[in-house]
Design a protein around this motif. Sequence first.
Motif, short mmCIF file in Angstrom:
data_model
loop_
_atom_site.label_atom_id
_atom_site.label_comp_id
_atom_site.label_asym_id
_atom_site.label_seq_id
_atom_site.Cartn_x
_atom_site.Cartn_y
_atom_site.Cartn_z
N ARG A 128 0.84 -1.22 0.00
CA ARG A 128 0.00 0.00 0.00
C ARG A 128 0.86 1.25 0.00
O ARG A 128 0.52 2.25 -0.65
N LYS A 129 1.98 1.20 0.69
CA LYS A 129 2.84 2.39 0.79
C LYS A 129 3.51 2.72 -0.53
O LYS A 129 3.99 3.85 -0.72
N LEU A 130 3.56 1.75 -1.45
CA LEU A 130 4.15 2.02 -2.76
C LEU A 130 3.34 3.05 -3.55
O LEU A 130 3.84 3.63 -4.52
N SER A 131 2.09 3.27 -3.15
CA SER A 131 1.27 4.28 -3.82
C SER A 131 0.82 5.38 -2.85
O SER A 131 -0.05 6.17 -3.18
N ASP A 132 1.40 5.40 -1.66
CA ASP A 132 1.06 6.42 -0.67
C ASP A 132 2.07 7.56 -0.76
O ASP A 132 3.27 7.35 -0.51
N PRO A 133 1.65 8.77 -1.10
CA PRO A 133 2.62 9.86 -1.32
C PRO A 133 3.41 10.23 -0.07
O PRO A 133 4.59 10.58 -0.17
N ASP A 134 2.80 10.15 1.10
CA ASP A 134 3.55 10.47 2.32
C ASP A 134 4.69 9.49 2.53
O ASP A 134 5.82 9.88 2.84
N SER A 135 4.40 8.20 2.37
CA SER A 135 5.44 7.19 2.53
C SER A 135 6.51 7.31 1.46
O SER A 135 7.71 7.20 1.75
N GLU A 224 24.32 19.78 0.11
CA GLU A 224 24.01 20.70 -0.99
C GLU A 224 22.52 20.64 -1.29
O GLU A 224 21.83 19.68 -0.93
N ALA A 225 22.02 21.69 -1.89
CA ALA A 225 20.59 21.74 -2.21
C ALA A 225 20.24 20.65 -3.21
O ALA A 225 20.99 20.35 -4.15
N ALA A 226 19.09 20.03 -3.00
CA ALA A 226 18.62 19.00 -3.91
C ALA A 226 17.11 19.00 -3.91
O ALA A 226 16.47 19.20 -2.87
N VAL A 227 16.54 18.79 -5.09
CA VAL A 227 15.09 18.66 -5.23
C VAL A 227 14.82 17.41 -6.05
O VAL A 227 15.32 17.27 -7.16
N LYS A 228 14.03 16.49 -5.49
CA LYS A 228 13.65 15.28 -6.20
C LYS A 228 12.13 15.23 -6.28
O LYS A 228 11.44 15.49 -5.28
N ILE A 229 11.62 14.91 -7.44
CA ILE A 229 10.17 14.80 -7.65
C ILE A 229 9.81 13.35 -7.94
O ILE A 229 10.41 12.72 -8.82
N ILE A 230 8.86 12.82 -7.18
CA ILE A 230 8.33 11.49 -7.42
C ILE A 230 6.96 11.67 -8.08
O ILE A 230 5.99 12.05 -7.42
N PRO A 231 6.86 11.45 -9.37
CA PRO A 231 5.59 11.73 -10.08
C PRO A 231 4.44 10.89 -9.54
O PRO A 231 4.54 9.66 -9.43
N GLN A 232 3.37 11.55 -9.15
CA GLN A 232 2.16 10.90 -8.69
C GLN A 232 0.97 11.67 -9.27
O GLN A 232 0.93 12.90 -9.18
N ASP A 233 0.04 10.94 -9.83
CA ASP A 233 -1.11 11.60 -10.46
C ASP A 233 -2.17 11.91 -9.40
O ASP A 233 -3.20 11.24 -9.30
N ILE A 234 -1.87 12.93 -8.60
CA ILE A 234 -2.76 13.33 -7.50
C ILE A 234 -2.89 14.86 -7.52
O ILE A 234 -2.00 15.55 -8.00
N SER A 306 -1.67 22.16 -3.06
CA SER A 306 -2.05 21.90 -4.45
C SER A 306 -0.82 21.93 -5.34
O SER A 306 0.17 22.61 -5.05
N ASN A 307 -0.87 21.17 -6.42
CA ASN A 307 0.28 21.11 -7.33
C ASN A 307 0.70 22.50 -7.82
O ASN A 307 1.89 22.76 -8.02
N SER A 308 -0.27 23.38 -7.99
CA SER A 308 0.04 24.71 -8.49
C SER A 308 0.71 25.60 -7.45
O SER A 308 1.28 26.64 -7.80
#
Length: 421
Positions: A128-135, A224-234, A306-308
């Motif tokens: 379930r956590k594989l699709s949970d954005p918090d996890s 160092e600064a880093a930003v990673k995005i995990i794409p989720q259609d939410i 929100s994404n925006s």
Amino acid sequence: MTEVTSPGGIKAWLVEEPSIPIVSMNVAWRGGASLDPADKAGLAYLVSSTMDEGAGELDSKAFQERLSDLAIQLGFDASKDSFSGSIKTLSENTDEAFRLFGTAITDPRFDEEPVERIRGQILSSLDRKLSDPDSLAGRAWFELAFGDHPYAQPSEGTMDTMAAITREDLAAFARTRIGRDNMLIGVVGDITAEELGPLLDKTFSDLPAKAEIAAIPQTAPLSEAAVKIIPQDIPQSVVVFGGQGVKRDDPDYYAAYVLNYILGGGSFQSRLTEEIREKRGLVYSVYSYLYPMKAAGLQMGGFGTSNSSVKEALDLVEAELLRIRENGVTEEELAAAKTYLNGSFPLSLSSNDRIADILVAMQFSNLPIDYLNDRPNLINSVTQDDIKRVAQKLLDPDRLIVVVAGKPENLEEKGKGAEKN
């Protein structure tokens, strides 16, 4: 509060409270899930989930029925730095509660049926956590921040590593990683020092004198600064941010503690809430907290929006870090933080088991037995200069590590967050 030493030399911190016929004991062993082999990540967690599923002559059903019949609460847990257990019982059943706890840690059965049943529950949760954005965001943050260090390893493991753990792995954990030398005990309730001493020997004397554990290498999060995005259609993204913090034994801990309250730990009294929620309505909640571990110190935070609005909210976080870093905090903010942190703390001492937990935490952090008396003065001694000095050390937007799970608009990956995709 007193330190009790059993006839056999086992030590525990005790708070006697005879007015309520309840006894609580919390125990922690140094060395937790971060010591799990990489290919068996989740081992400590699976042990903690199955150690009370039968012990000695009692199988899982009989053990749980015995606990239920006597209204004894008994359980175990695993964190990155410790393995722990606890009991809560009516004082009239104290001897039996301690006996059952001792049997669980010295002679756990790890029978196939309960192990596979619990493993199946954990695997379902991991799935379930594989699709949970918090996890997803939380796990990815630690992987990004710590790379190949054991702290990057998820305490609950993964689908593959949890499936790979054998019964012999569980038994070996119990034989080698739970000893008398790495054990910390806190007891609170209707029990005297004279009664507790012999119980400690009966409960723990059969454990190995020394646990076979390695030291976790000292480390620090990515610098160092880093930003990673995990794409989720939410429609709403989950954001986890953080970076360098302080360990519990750092002389700057109390300044960092007060600073964090003002930044994001004080709910509606914090700057992040005021700037991002109250003034602009971008989030329902935004928070920050200190996470002192044995081998590294972190300051972390998060929000959902929100994404925006993700980029705008992150820009505001960075602006607030910079503002406190450059200008410090006001006298009014500092006074209010001290008042709250000192005034609210006694409310956390609301139950025997909570106090027992604090006793163990104090020992884990090598704090003196009279720490609770000293705590208000340690917080009150923090000055505005201390806050600014620590803010300049910790609150650096150019070293902020960010992970976003969602579809944030107008936000680009950077640093190692981009390299890993």
